[in-house]
Scaffold this active site. Structure first.
Site, mmCIF file in Angstrom:
data_model
loop_
_atom_site.group_PDB
_atom_site.id
_atom_site.type_symbol
_atom_site.label_atom_id
_atom_site.label_comp_id
_atom_site.label_asym_id
_atom_site.label_seq_id
_atom_site.Cartn_x
_atom_site.Cartn_y
_atom_site.Cartn_z
ATOM 1 N N SER A 11 -71.967 -72.723 32.364
ATOM 2 C CA SER A 11 -72.693 -73.550 31.449
ATOM 3 C C SER A 11 -71.963 -74.867 31.424
ATOM 4 O O SER A 11 -70.893 -75.070 31.862
ATOM 5 C CB SER A 11 -72.459 -72.985 30.039
ATOM 6 O OG SER A 11 -73.408 -73.613 29.110
ATOM 7 N N TYR A 26 -69.314 -69.304 22.015
ATOM 8 C CA TYR A 26 -69.844 -69.534 23.284
ATOM 9 C C TYR A 26 -69.045 -70.640 24.159
ATOM 10 O O TYR A 26 -68.919 -70.100 25.359
ATOM 11 C CB TYR A 26 -71.292 -70.273 22.831
ATOM 12 C CG TYR A 26 -72.156 -70.172 24.264
ATOM 13 C CD1 TYR A 26 -72.648 -69.197 24.624
ATOM 14 C CD2 TYR A 26 -72.350 -71.513 24.953
ATOM 15 C CE1 TYR A 26 -73.560 -69.495 26.137
ATOM 16 C CE2 TYR A 26 -73.206 -71.698 26.043
ATOM 17 C CZ TYR A 26 -73.597 -70.404 26.412
ATOM 18 O OH TYR A 26 -74.480 -70.626 27.729
#
Length: 245
Positions: free
Chosen positions: A137, A150
């Site tokens: 990510s 996250y």
């Protein structure tokens, strides 16, 4: 010879788009996800699709499904470790330990379990080798506000990628990572209406068609094993990443 790949989180979003792209490119594709009906809808009856319903955090279920795919195909050429969830909110003291563990169990432990199962198959098949592609990510490089769990999971994915890449060398197993920024999926719809920024403001952000991610993963997977995309960043051109904060 027809190549084969297992894609986790294949029922929706990035996973679904990527799985469909591989099918269109002539690959055999294993669709992994928790809900069988969602996977069936994503595969749309394609004869080269194999439905493999399981939770990536369930070691026994992953092992069973990966072995079933290998038995049916006779070879596993690649895996796209894509399954993941997101929890955003406030600062770290507002994040429950339960939610932290739930996210890490899917994003990190699930990726480890799937990569472990794929590595074991690739190591013993003949000819030896294969490719593991992990979904990182933009958050592996720069966090968003309120994204402790996250962001931590995606930093850890980078460590997983590097370790597998090194350990895979004797077995002709390549491992790379794709870091994605603002691909427009159902999960990312909020980016078009407003996202919290580092300065405390709420702003809309640029997004890109998810198909750009799918074609990038296909490019990574179709390289010969003598070449590897170690890290690739695919992002909406004008999103706040370079200069974020």
């Amino acid at each position: 010879m027809t190549k084969s790949i297992i894609i986790t989180g294949a029922g929706s979003g990035i996973g679904k788009a990527t799985a469909r792209t591989f099918l269109d490119a002539g690959w055999r594709v294993g669709f992994v996800g928790r809900r069988e009906e969602t996977l069936l809808d994503a595969a749309n009856g394609h004869p080269a699709a194999m439905i493999l319903p399981c939770d990536v955090a369930d070691e026994a279920a992953v092992q069973t499904n990966f072995e079933a795919a290998y038995t049916a195909w006779g070879r596993l050429d690649a895996i796209f470790n894509n399954a993941g969830i997101m929890i955003t909110g406030g600062p770290i003291d507002e994040l429950s330990v339960q939610d932290w563990r739930r996210l890490i169990d899917v994003n990190l432990t699930g990726s480890f379990i799937a990569a472990r199962a794929a590595f074991a198959i690739m190591r013993r098949q003949s000819p030896m080798g294969g490719r593991i592609i992990n979904n990182g990510s933009i958050s592996a490089h720069a966090p968003r506000p309120g994204s402790t769990a996250y962001t931590s999971s995606k930093h850890a994915i980078t460590g997983l990628t590097k370790s597998i890449s090194l350990d895979g060398r004797p077995y002709n197993i390549a491992c790379g990572q794709i870091d994605i920024g603002n691909a427009l999926t159902d999960m990312a719809q909020s980016m078009t209406t407003g996202m919290p920024q580092a300065d405390g403001s709420i702003r809309t952000e640029a997004v890109m068609d998810v198909q750009h991610v799918a074609s990038s993963v296909l490019h990574m997977a179709e390289l010969p094993l003598e070449a590897n995309v170690q890290f690739m960043t695919v992002m909406a051109t004008n999103m706040p990443f370079v200069g974020r904060g």
